[in-house]
Structure formats: C-alpha cells, structure tokens
Design a protein around this motif. Structure first.
Motif, mmCIF file in Angstrom:
data_model
loop_
_atom_site.group_PDB
_atom_site.id
_atom_site.type_symbol
_atom_site.label_atom_id
_atom_site.label_comp_id
_atom_site.label_asym_id
_atom_site.label_seq_id
_atom_site.Cartn_x
_atom_site.Cartn_y
_atom_site.Cartn_z
ATOM 1 N N ASP A 250 0.578 4.756 6.625
ATOM 2 C CA ASP A 250 1.863 4.506 5.777
ATOM 3 C C ASP A 250 1.461 3.986 4.235
ATOM 4 O OD1 ASP A 250 4.196 3.441 4.541
ATOM 5 O OD2 ASP A 250 4.730 2.184 6.171
ATOM 6 N N GLN A 251 1.609 4.811 3.301
ATOM 7 C CA GLN A 251 1.475 4.488 1.880
ATOM 8 C C GLN A 251 2.697 4.265 1.034
ATOM 9 O OE1 GLN A 251 -1.709 3.674 0.605
ATOM 10 N NE2 GLN A 251 -2.336 3.657 2.551
ATOM 11 N N ASP A 252 3.791 4.230 2.024
ATOM 12 C CA ASP A 252 5.310 4.103 1.359
ATOM 13 C C ASP A 252 5.753 2.504 1.422
ATOM 14 O OD1 ASP A 252 5.266 6.413 0.316
ATOM 15 O OD2 ASP A 252 6.109 7.333 2.135
ATOM 16 N N THR A 253 5.192 1.843 2.221
ATOM 17 C CA THR A 253 5.690 0.333 2.469
ATOM 18 C C THR A 253 4.592 -0.471 2.171
ATOM 19 O OG1 THR A 253 5.171 0.303 4.661
ATOM 20 C CG2 THR A 253 7.342 1.210 4.126
ATOM 21 N N THR A 254 4.941 -1.723 1.767
ATOM 22 C CA THR A 254 3.601 -2.687 1.167
ATOM 23 C C THR A 254 3.364 -3.380 2.514
ATOM 24 O OG1 THR A 254 5.126 -4.542 1.287
ATOM 25 C CG2 THR A 254 4.760 -3.303 -0.777
ATOM 26 N N ASP A 255 2.213 -4.019 2.608
ATOM 27 C CA ASP A 255 1.509 -4.721 3.862
ATOM 28 C C ASP A 255 2.441 -5.990 4.150
ATOM 29 O OD1 ASP A 255 -0.781 -3.109 3.556
ATOM 30 O OD2 ASP A 255 -1.776 -4.256 2.154
ATOM 31 N N LYS B 213 5.148 -4.353 6.161
ATOM 32 C CA LYS B 213 4.490 -3.861 7.687
ATOM 33 C C LYS B 213 4.154 -5.164 8.374
ATOM 34 C CE LYS B 213 1.558 -0.091 5.745
ATOM 35 N NZ LYS B 213 1.544 -0.214 4.338
ATOM 36 N N ASP C 298 -2.761 -1.694 5.179
ATOM 37 C CA ASP C 298 -3.216 -0.381 5.264
ATOM 38 C C ASP C 298 -5.030 -0.435 5.497
ATOM 39 O OD1 ASP C 298 -3.598 -1.307 2.714
ATOM 40 O OD2 ASP C 298 -2.648 0.446 1.640
HETATM 41 C C1 LIG Z 1 7.239 5.941 -5.417
HETATM 42 C C2 LIG Z 1 6.385 5.399 -4.810
HETATM 43 N N1 LIG Z 1 5.430 4.504 -5.484
HETATM 44 C C3 LIG Z 1 4.369 3.847 -5.282
HETATM 45 C C4 LIG Z 1 3.938 4.212 -4.292
HETATM 46 C C5 LIG Z 1 2.542 3.569 -3.710
HETATM 47 N N2 LIG Z 1 2.578 2.470 -2.479
HETATM 48 C C6 LIG Z 1 3.742 1.767 -2.511
HETATM 49 S S1 LIG Z 1 3.529 0.692 -0.885
HETATM 50 C C7 LIG Z 1 1.745 1.390 -0.837
HETATM 51 C C8 LIG Z 1 1.018 0.639 0.232
HETATM 52 C C9 LIG Z 1 0.402 -0.485 -0.344
HETATM 53 O O1 LIG Z 1 -0.450 -0.783 0.824
HETATM 54 C C10 LIG Z 1 1.402 2.343 -1.791
HETATM 55 C C11 LIG Z 1 0.321 2.863 -1.942
HETATM 56 C C12 LIG Z 1 4.617 4.978 -3.269
HETATM 57 N N3 LIG Z 1 4.145 5.312 -2.067
HETATM 58 N N4 LIG Z 1 5.802 5.746 -3.646
#
Ligand SMILES: Cc1ncc(C[n+]2csc(CCO)c2C)c(N)n1
Ligand SMILES: Nc1ncnc2c1ncn2[C@@H]1O[C@H](COP(=O)(O)OP(=O)(O)OP(=O)(O)O)[C@@H](O)[C@H]1O
Length: 291
Positions: free
Chosen positions: A144-149, A152, A119
């Motif tokens: 996409d702020q729901d999956t980690t780098d 990805k 991200d």
């Molecule tokens: C329930 C829930 N908890 C935490 C995040 C935050 N988050 C999880 S992965 C991510 C991207 C990190 O690069 C971020 C910000 C979310 N979306 N949903």
C-alpha cells in the motif's frame, strides 16, 4: 366579494405561516464533547482519580524525535504501535528519556511495542528483528503506497478495539509535528479522514486535535502542562460561524478562512474553553516545557 377574497387570502396565509412555524422545530442542541489532556499528567494509581477513567488510550509512535513525555503516554496507553521508522525512534531515544534507569537493555525490553506497522522502508533490520524476537507483531503493508504509515496504524487500532469501546477510544500520536511539512500535513489529514475518532497529534511543543462541527465542545485546560497559547483553525473549507468562550480573543459568530481571519496566537483565559462552530476546526494548544 373582493373583501371576502382578501379575507380568505389573509386567512390562508396566516394558516400557512402558523403551520410553518409549527413544523419548524427548534434547532436541536448539539451534544457535548469534552476534552482533557490528562494523558500528560501522571496516571492515577487507582482508576478514576485523575482524568476520565472511561477513556481507552492507544499510542502511535512516528518517525520523529520522541516527545519528552513519551514514557507518560506509554503508561496511559492500553495498546502501543510504532509506525514503521517510529520503531527506530523508540529503540534509539527512549533510553535518554528514562534517566532513572541506566541499563539500556532493561528499557528496550520494558518499552516493547505491541505492533509495528507500515510499508517497512524506514525501520532498520536489526530493530525489526529485535522487537520481533521480543514478541512484537510486525505488519508489513509495503503493497500500500497510497496511505501513510500513520493511517495504517489507525486502521489497525480501529479494527482491534471492540465496537463497545470505540466511543471511548483516544489515539495519541507522538512525534506528529515538526520536521517535514508534507508529513505534518499528511498527519493533519488523518484527523480529517478519521473525523469520528478522537486523535491527538503531539510534539514537544504543542498538540492538535479536531473539533467536529456536529458537537459543541468543552476543553478542560490542564494549566500545569498546557497553554496559554492556542489556536482555532478551519481546515479544508472556510467556516461560516464560530463562537467561543474562555479565550482572550473570543469568536462571536465569527467567520474564519484561509486568506482571511484564522485564530492563531490566541490565549486561554479560563479553566474551560467552549467552542461551537458550523464546520470542523483544528484546536491547538502549546505544551509547557517544565510542568
Ligand atoms: C497522489 C499521491 N501522492 C503521493 C503518493 C505517495 N505516497 C503517499 S502515502 C505513501 C506511503 C508512505 O509510507 C506514499 C509513497 C501517492 N501514492 N499518491
Ligand atoms: N518529519 C516528520 N514530521 C512529522 N511526521 C513524520 C515525520 N517523519 C515521519 N513522520 C510520520 O511517521 C510515519 C512513519 O515515518 P516513516 O519515515 O517510516 O514513513 P515513510 O513512509 O517511510 O516516509 P517517506 O517514505 O515519505 O520518507 C509517517 O507516516 C509520518 O506519519
């Protein structure tokens, strides 16, 4: 008459039982999955000398201190990615891991990632433009702020590798442990999310991988670089029955659960550890400081 009825009942019962035992096929033997940390040894000069030649390694560098053996992982990998701020670590830390080369620019150019994906909230702008100018592909997934780098990067590799090569793929993840616990748990969660892909999480001190319950496992211990401390840990759910060989405290149809027994501080005794379980387990083994 009654005697005949009883005889008939017995006959039909035994017929059913016979039928059941015929239809209940013997439990299918699980397919074998072998594991070997040969990526921690020098790559063979010719293919096939040292470790399974059929494995295609991919490397992902995370935003954590680079393990000291990162240059080795780099040599093994066919494709190399940095997860967002992982690119800062590659840029900043690789020179100190290559003492034989004192020209930092040479190292920066030699260790050019194929892809930087994430991200993009942690990579420094000058690092991003440096690698972009060298030809690294930059994939910005800031939407996409729901999956980690890390997640990805794994999806990138899975899309990149052909279906034919997917069974041989092994993704090495450098800098996955130590530091922030939420990140460590997120990294372990990716093992569970991609449970059909071989992924090895690595730090300077240990490695972790998932042993799927659908297979029986043979772990070939590279005792020059790993062990003896190890662990087998159920993740997500209790495990009803696990059986091992090759450990000081072997499991014998043993139940494991958080809040009960989990196998930590175990010790590798043999050259091969075997594991069979009714649920997915994490395998972890210590890495030696001086191989
Ligand atoms: C329930 C829930 N908890 C935490 C995040 C935050 N988050 C999880 S992965 C991510 C991207 C990190 O690069 C971020 C910000 C979310 N979306 N949903
Ligand atoms: N301290 C850490 N321990 C383990 N893994 C880490 C750590 N820091 C980062 N990572 C891994 O490196 C990846 C890239 O890190 P980066 O700092 O760029 O992520 P991030 O999404 O910006 O993190 P955050 O916004 O939560 O600080 C993360 O997805 C995570 O897998």
């Amino acid at each position: 008459m009654i005697r005949n009825l009883i005889r008939y009942a017995y006959r039909s019962l035994s017929y059913q039982q016979l039928n059941n035992s015929r239809s209940a096929k013997p439990m299918a033997e699980k397919l074998l999955m072998t594991h070997c940390s040969s990526f921690l040894l020098r790559p063979p000069s010719t293919n096939g000398e040292n470790g399974p030649p059929s494995v295609t390694y991919a490397l992902i560098i995370l935003n954590q201190r680079l393990p000291r053996f990162s240059p080795l992982l780099w040599e093994h990998a066919k494709i190399r990615l940095c997860a967002d701020g992982g690119a800062n670590r590659l840029f900043d830390n690789m020179p100190e891991l290559c003492p034989q080369e004192d020209n930092v620019s040479v190292i920066h150019e030699r260790y050019k990632p194929d892809v930087i994906k994430g991200d993009m909230d942690s990579i420094r702008p000058e690092v991003k433009s440096f690698y972009k100018n060298l030809g690294t592909k930059i994939v910005d997934n800031s939407d996409d702020q729901d999956t980690t780098d890390l997640h990805k990067c794994i999806t990138y590799i899975r899309d990149f590798v052909s279906d034919e090569d997917k069974p041989n793929l092994c993704i090495l993840v450098a800098g996955a442990l130590g530091g922030r616990f939420d990140h460590e748990m997120g990294n372990i969660n990716t093992l569970c999310r991609f449970s059909t892909t071989r992924i090895v999480l690595l730090s300077d001190d240990c490695l972790i991988q998932l042993l799927p319950s659908s297979r029986r496992h043979e772990i070939h211990i590279q005792s020059s670089v790993e062990g003896p401390h190890c662990g087998l840990i159920p993740i997500g759910a209790p495990s009803g029955s696990s059986t091992t060989t090759g450990l000081q405290w072997d499991l014998d149809n043993t139940e494991m659960r958080f809040g009960g027994l989990v196998s930590t501080s175990n010790i590798v005794k043999g050259e091969i550890v075997t594991v069979r379980s009714d649920s997915d387990l994490l395998w972890t083994i210590s890495l030696k400081k001086q191989p």
